[in-house]
Design a protein around this motif. Structure first.
Motif, PDB file in Angstrom:
ATOM      1  N   VAL A 144       2.815  -4.633  -8.696  1.00  0.00           N
ATOM      2  CA  VAL A 144       3.606  -3.564  -8.092  1.00  0.00           C
ATOM      3  C   VAL A 144       4.876  -3.444  -8.915  1.00  0.00           C
ATOM      4  O   VAL A 144       5.728  -4.335  -8.892  1.00  0.00           O
ATOM      5  CB  VAL A 144       3.944  -3.863  -6.619  1.00  0.00           C
ATOM      6  CG1 VAL A 144       4.763  -2.708  -6.030  1.00  0.00           C
ATOM      7  CG2 VAL A 144       2.676  -4.080  -5.805  1.00  0.00           C
ATOM      8  N   ALA A 166       0.173  -0.739  -8.603  1.00  0.00           N
ATOM      9  CA  ALA A 166       0.945   0.237  -7.840  1.00  0.00           C
ATOM     10  C   ALA A 166       2.266   0.460  -8.559  1.00  0.00           C
ATOM     11  O   ALA A 166       2.993  -0.496  -8.838  1.00  0.00           O
ATOM     12  CB  ALA A 166       1.189  -0.257  -6.420  1.00  0.00           C
ATOM     13  N   LEU A 337       1.676   1.289   1.082  1.00  0.00           N
ATOM     14  CA  LEU A 337       1.396   0.302   0.040  1.00  0.00           C
ATOM     15  C   LEU A 337       0.553  -0.838   0.605  1.00  0.00           C
ATOM     16  O   LEU A 337      -0.430  -1.259  -0.025  1.00  0.00           O
ATOM     17  CB  LEU A 337       2.704  -0.234  -0.531  1.00  0.00           C
ATOM     18  CG  LEU A 337       2.586  -1.359  -1.571  1.00  0.00           C
ATOM     19  CD1 LEU A 337       1.836  -0.879  -2.813  1.00  0.00           C
ATOM     20  CD2 LEU A 337       3.970  -1.885  -1.959  1.00  0.00           C
TER      21      LEU A 337
END
Length: 348
Positions: A144, A166, A337
């Motif tokens: 992330v 992400a 998320l």
């Protein structure tokens, strides 16, 4: 006790000069902004969060462990401000909230560069630090990346085995800043490059000045608005936390600044498929893991037009920092998320 490392916009002389130039026609705005600045400087600070424990190191870079028993999720922050934006306070910590959702978050802490780091450029941070730390995980982690950390995470995901990627407000197509903004950043770099070469470092103050120039009116207005807040209110405490975070930050190695301003911003090598990492050009298509990006609609620091362009693109809020720690961050970013990570295929 006072836990702030500084009490005011950094660099303060530039803030005052910007106030004179931008608000010269509005004496009332100047007065309110100065009162907000005074209140910010004298405000008491909360005790900061205890840093997450360090489990692994690679040179100056530390890997911090939030704990948990679930899938590993490795957060890659920007180098320009401290990683604490992802672990800001007890009620505004994306990392600790995610741990409570059943995952095992980890956080890259880039540390403070020294003289020996002066020649490590942007790609070098992926090659020397990020890729080796990813390789220490017994199973591929989910990456992330936030802000410029998302740019690094994108490159790392193309060069290593990860369970997912992400990207949050991560620039890749630097032409998306527009010609005027890129010309201003080029002029800024031309002014600080001799100092950076001499020091071997790009001072954080020089980078902060560049951020202010993206929207000087807003920079002044937020201090004027702070003057009207009850100093005991949660809004005032939140402003102090964020401003203290924004005014901290280590310098960047000279080579990092040079590649950032010359190769990424000026030449847009990532966006044109010419940025070389680990020996060859890197493109988003080289990442074969599931991927998603969260883009803020009204982001002045990383405009939506600079986004990577991943097929799964989601609205992540209205501001660069607000999408991570703002009042609606949990609904707009945190929960989506977590849902996306939970839906990833189980590791083989």
């Amino acid at each position: 006790m006072d836990f702030a490392s500084q009490h005011g916009p950094r660099p303060l002389p530039l803030f005052l000069a910007m106030l004179r130039s931008e608000a010269a026609e509005s004496p009332d705005l100047v007065q309110r902004a100065m009162e907000g600045l005074r209140r910010f400087q004298v405000a008491k600070r909360e005790r900061p969060m205890r840093p997450l424990p360090v489990r692994r190191r690679r040179g100056r870079v530390r890997l911090r462990d939030a704990g948990g028993d679930g899938r590993p999720v490795l957060f890659v922050p920007s180098l320009i401000n401290p990683p604490s934006i992802l672990d800001l306070s007890r009620d505004r910590s994306l990392i600790r909230w995610l741990r409570n959702q059943g995952f095992h978050p980890w956080l890259i802490d880039w540390g403070t560069p020294g003289a020996k780091d002066r020649d490590i450029d942007v790609a070098g941070h992926v090659e020397r630090f990020l890729l080796p730390l990813i390789a220490t995980f017994p199973e591929p982690p989910v990456l992330v990346g936030y802000c410029l950390g998302g740019t690094l995470a994108m490159a790392a995901a193309a060069r290593s085995r990860v369970a997912g990627l992400a990207a949050i407000a991560a620039p890749w197509h630097f032409t998306g800043y527009g010609e005027e903004a890129r010309a201003a950043m080029a002029a800024q770099w031309a002014g600080i490059k001799p100092t950076s070469e001499a020091l071997g470092m790009v001072p954080m103050e020089a980078l902060q000045a560049g951020f202010w120039q993206l929207d000087p009116t807003r920079t002044i207005a937020k201090y004027a608005a702070f003057a009207d807040l009850d100093p005991r209110s949660e809004a005032a405490r939140r402003f102090i936390r964020l401003e203290d975070w924004a005014n901290q930050g280590a310098p960047l190695p000279h080579a990092f600044g040079r590649e950032l301003f010359e190769a990424l911003i000026a030449e847009d090598r990532p966006g044109t498929g010419q940025w070389r990492v680990a020996g060859s050009a890197v493109t988003p298509a080289q990442c074969d893991a599931p991927s998603v990006e969260f883009v803020a609609a009204a982001d002045r620091i990383v405009p939506a037009a600079t986004a990577i362009g991943l097929s799964d693109r989601r609205a992540g809020g209205s501001g660069h920092v607000g999408m991570v720690v703002g009042g609606r961050a949990r609904d707009q970013l945190w929960q989506p998320l977590a849902d996306w990570i939970a839906a990833l295929p189980a590791p083989r």
